[in-house]
Every structure is written in C-alpha cells, then in structure tokens.
Design a protein around this motif. Structure first.
Motif, PDB file in Angstrom:
ATOM      1  N   GLN A 251     -77.509  70.167-109.592  1.00 15.38           N
ATOM      2  CA  GLN A 251     -76.162  69.459-109.293  1.00 15.38           C
ATOM      3  C   GLN A 251     -75.175  70.137-108.603  1.00 15.38           C
ATOM      4  N   THR A 252     -75.174  71.629-108.835  1.00 13.63           N
ATOM      5  CA  THR A 252     -74.179  72.564-107.931  1.00 13.63           C
ATOM      6  C   THR A 252     -74.561  72.181-106.210  1.00 13.63           C
ATOM      7  N   ILE A 253     -75.904  72.461-106.126  1.00 19.85           N
ATOM      8  CA  ILE A 253     -76.552  72.426-104.756  1.00 19.85           C
ATOM      9  C   ILE A 253     -76.242  70.838-103.991  1.00 19.85           C
ATOM     10  N   THR A 254     -76.249  69.751-104.895  1.00 18.85           N
ATOM     11  CA  THR A 254     -75.933  68.451-104.489  1.00 18.85           C
ATOM     12  C   THR A 254     -74.440  68.401-104.236  1.00 18.85           C
ATOM     13  N   ALA A 255     -73.503  69.004-104.881  1.00 16.79           N
ATOM     14  CA  ALA A 255     -72.291  68.915-104.702  1.00 16.79           C
ATOM     15  C   ALA A 255     -71.642  69.812-103.432  1.00 16.79           C
ATOM     16  N   LEU A 256     -72.236  70.958-103.338  1.00 14.29           N
ATOM     17  CA  LEU A 256     -71.905  71.593-102.226  1.00 14.29           C
ATOM     18  C   LEU A 256     -72.463  71.303-101.025  1.00 14.29           C
TER      19      LEU A 256
ATOM     20  N   LEU B 151     -79.205  71.672-128.893  1.00 12.18           N
ATOM     21  CA  LEU B 151     -78.661  72.273-127.491  1.00 12.18           C
ATOM     22  C   LEU B 151     -79.364  73.592-127.220  1.00 12.18           C
ATOM     23  N   PRO B 152     -79.901  74.770-128.032  1.00  9.78           N
ATOM     24  CA  PRO B 152     -80.470  75.523-127.685  1.00  9.78           C
ATOM     25  C   PRO B 152     -81.732  75.414-127.041  1.00  9.78           C
ATOM     26  N   GLN B 153     -82.456  74.211-127.612  1.00  8.74           N
ATOM     27  CA  GLN B 153     -83.823  73.657-126.966  1.00  8.74           C
ATOM     28  C   GLN B 153     -83.613  73.224-125.804  1.00  8.74           C
ATOM     29  N   LEU B 154     -82.476  72.683-125.231  1.00  5.85           N
ATOM     30  CA  LEU B 154     -82.199  72.174-124.197  1.00  5.85           C
ATOM     31  C   LEU B 154     -81.641  73.073-123.020  1.00  5.85           C
ATOM     32  N   ARG B 155     -81.562  74.344-123.125  1.00  7.01           N
ATOM     33  CA  ARG B 155     -81.169  75.396-122.277  1.00  7.01           C
ATOM     34  C   ARG B 155     -81.835  75.606-121.225  1.00  7.01           C
ATOM     35  N   PRO B 156     -82.863  75.554-121.219  1.00  9.02           N
ATOM     36  CA  PRO B 156     -83.689  75.627-119.794  1.00  9.02           C
ATOM     37  C   PRO B 156     -83.390  74.327-118.800  1.00  9.02           C
ATOM     38  N   ALA B 157     -83.415  73.224-119.361  1.00 13.17           N
ATOM     39  CA  ALA B 157     -83.001  71.967-118.820  1.00 13.17           C
ATOM     40  C   ALA B 157     -81.570  71.946-118.216  1.00 13.17           C
ATOM     41  N   THR B 158     -80.633  72.666-119.031  1.00 22.77           N
ATOM     42  CA  THR B 158     -79.236  72.682-118.723  1.00 22.77           C
ATOM     43  C   THR B 158     -79.174  73.653-117.547  1.00 22.77           C
ATOM     44  N   VAL B 159     -79.926  74.829-117.558  1.00 20.55           N
ATOM     45  CA  VAL B 159     -79.852  75.708-116.470  1.00 20.55           C
ATOM     46  C   VAL B 159     -80.139  74.927-115.094  1.00 20.55           C
ATOM     47  N   PHE B 160     -81.479  74.210-115.282  1.00 19.88           N
ATOM     48  CA  PHE B 160     -81.944  73.460-113.766  1.00 19.88           C
ATOM     49  C   PHE B 160     -81.101  72.488-113.532  1.00 19.88           C
ATOM     50  N   LEU B 161     -80.428  71.920-114.313  1.00 23.41           N
ATOM     51  CA  LEU B 161     -79.177  70.736-113.987  1.00 23.41           C
ATOM     52  C   LEU B 161     -78.319  71.367-113.249  1.00 23.41           C
ATOM     53  N   LEU B 162     -77.648  72.488-113.858  1.00 24.79           N
ATOM     54  CA  LEU B 162     -76.554  72.957-113.217  1.00 24.79           C
ATOM     55  C   LEU B 162     -76.822  73.464-111.876  1.00 24.79           C
ATOM     56  N   ILE B 163     -77.983  74.212-111.667  1.00 22.73           N
ATOM     57  CA  ILE B 163     -78.179  74.491-110.319  1.00 22.73           C
ATOM     58  C   ILE B 163     -78.534  73.357-109.421  1.00 22.73           C
TER      59      ILE B 163
ATOM     60  N   SER C  21     -76.424  79.699-107.364  1.00 21.82           N
ATOM     61  CA  SER C  21     -77.665  79.369-108.032  1.00 21.82           C
ATOM     62  C   SER C  21     -78.316  80.775-108.868  1.00 21.82           C
ATOM     63  N   GLY C  22     -78.099  81.720-108.210  1.00 24.72           N
ATOM     64  CA  GLY C  22     -78.834  82.746-108.542  1.00 24.72           C
ATOM     65  C   GLY C  22     -77.884  83.273-109.934  1.00 24.72           C
TER      66      GLY C  22
END
Length: 303
Positions: free
Chosen positions: A236-241, A222-234, A294-295
């Motif tokens: 998917q949030t843009i997609t949802a809004l 999971l720590p190695q996946l942190r950059p991917a998680t941040v990207f996906l959160l941003i 996103s910021g």
C-alpha cells in the motif's frame, strides 16, 4: 581384461551422463528464454536508459547535453516538487493505515459463517479490480458540487453542500476517500486468506483458557497476521507513493495544485514541459525513497 573394459565403459558413460544433464537444462532455458528476453527488454533496458537520461538536460526528442548530477541538485531548490512531496506524504499517511485497518475489519466480518458470504466478499473486492481511471471518471460525477449525488444527499438532510474535488482544502481528503473505496478490497482479501490459515485449534485453546474475544484477537489472531500486515504496509505504501491515474482522471493536480503528487509532477515535467532529464531524475529519487521505506518496513516487521 575386466579392468580395461570397465575403464572404457566409464569413459563412454561420462560424456553420456553430461549430455543427459545438459539436455534438460537447455530445454528449460529454451522455455524461459523468451520471457527472460521480454523482461530484459521491457524492464532492465528502459531502467538503464532512463538512468542515462537523468544525467542529461534533453527532452524526449533530442539527447541534450550531459550535465551529470545537475538534475538531482536542482530538486533541492524546487518549491513545487517539495509541495508535491508534501501532498504525497499526506496521502500516504492517510491512505496506508486507513486501508490496512479497514481491510482487517472487513476481513474479520467476511470471515464469519453467514448466508450469502460469497456474495458479500465479491461486492467488497469488485471495486479493487475496477481500473483507477474508471473510478476517477465515476467520482467526478458522484462528487460534482452542483449535480453530484453526494451533495444531493447532503441537501436532502438539510446540510450545506461541499466543494469536494473543487475545494483546495477538501480535494486531497476526497481522493483518499475514493482510494479507500477502491483499494480496501486488496487488504481485505489478503487478511481473509491469512485468517483462514490460522489453525482453529490455536484459537479454541485460547478460548478454553478463558480468553475473551478481544483478548484472542489481540494476543492470538493479530500476531498470526503479522506477515500479512508487513506485506500490505509495503504494498500500500508503494501504491500511495505512485499515485497518478486517480489524480489525472479527477483533478489533474488542481485546485491550486493542492492534489499534485510526485508522480503527477514528474509527468508534467517530462511530458508537458519536455524536461525529460529532470523528470527521470525525480523518478529515480522516488524509486530510492520507495526502496528505503519498503526496506525499513520489512526490517521493522522482521523484529
């Protein structure tokens, strides 16, 4: 004689050197200028024009009068906009974590070395590349209260039929379920790529040190996946809004405006009621909110 000759050579070679540096730059600009012109024409100019439009009270046909920030002030007392914002927030809160968690679970399963793994990966990614309009049209048949296959299955199990997209209490939850089916492929692919980029030696070292599977997942993977998680959160949030097409092809904001999102309300104001100035003002506020969220996610993920 030697010094003047060298001086003349230097004077001649200096312009030649400048030309040799200038020609590649002009050639490069010649290649990128058409694309730059398209980007400016289709992105920057409409954005500036829309900003000017948000300061007027006109429709899509007439310019209208300049009203300054009145359109932005009107949003503070708009109860329908507040309700649409609440629906969008509910959808975002359910869709973003759900898609990220499901995407991670799918990626972990699709990262296993089993037979036909390529086929399984394709099956989970295909719904993502299908247009949301096609997904919405198909969902109307699948979740139809009278003839839909889902209610047919519930009746076969002896369970009561559900209203789904025609029930105000279930419509938004149904849209979230449809979105998860169609949108979980993106997080799965991103996480799968990130998992395959983790050094095998790192995982093997953790296992040699006595780490169980869940401990390796929590403290190594999971720590190695942190950059991917941040990207996906941003992402998917843009997609949802910006949810619109699925609402337009399924409920059109109904029943009882229970699925009216911000973008659909914006569309209704600008293209149905012809309040283009007000609709554009909503779009700019949504842009600022999206940029701020996103910021914040990016800043939190960088800590």
């Amino acid at each position: 004689m030697t010094a003047p000759a060298m001086s003349g050579t230097a004077r001649v070679s200096a312009p030649s050197a400048r030309r040799s540096r200038l020609v590649p730059q002009l050639t490069g600009w010649g290649f990128v200028f058409p694309a730059t012109l398209v980007i400016v024409g289709l992105s920057l100019f409409p954005a500036v024009w829309a900003l000017l439009l948000s300061l007027r009270d006109g429709d899509l046909l007439t310019g209208g009068d300049f009203v300054g920030l009145a359109n932005y002030g009107d949003m503070l007392g708009d109860a329908e906009l507040a309700a649409a914002a609440g629906h969008t927030l509910l959808y975002t809160v359910l869709f973003v974590p759900g898609s990220v968690v499901l995407g991670l679970a799918l990626a972990l399963a699709l990262n296993l070395k089993i037979r036909l793994i390529g086929f399984y990966r394709t099956c989970f990614f295909v719904p993502y590349v299908v247009s949301a309009a096609a997904t919405g049209i198909l969902s109307n048949f699948v979740f139809d209260p009278d003839f839909g296959i889902v209610n047919a299955g519930l009746k076969a199990l002896g369970l009561p039929a559900m209203g789904f997209l025609q029930d105000p209490d279930q419509a938004m939850l149904t849209l979230v379920a449809i979105s998860l089916w169609g949108g979980v492929g993106m997080p799965a692919v991103v996480y799968l790529a990130a998992l395959q980029d983790i050094p095998r030696m790192l995982i093997e070292a953790a296992r040699v040190d006595g780490g169980a599977g869940r401990h390796v997942l929590r403290h190594v993977v999971l720590p190695q996946l942190r950059p991917a998680t941040v990207f996906l959160l941003i992402w998917q949030t843009i997609t949802a809004l910006q949810l619109f097409d699925l609402v337009y092809t399924t409920t059109k904001g109904q029943p009882l405006d229970s699925t009216t999102t911000i973008v659909f309300y914006l569309y209704r104001q600008a293209f149905q009621l012809f309040h283009s100035g007000y609709g554009t003002a909503i779009a700019y506020v949504l842009f600022i909110v999206t940029l701020a969220v996103s910021g914040a996610v990016l800043w939190r993920g960088a800590k």
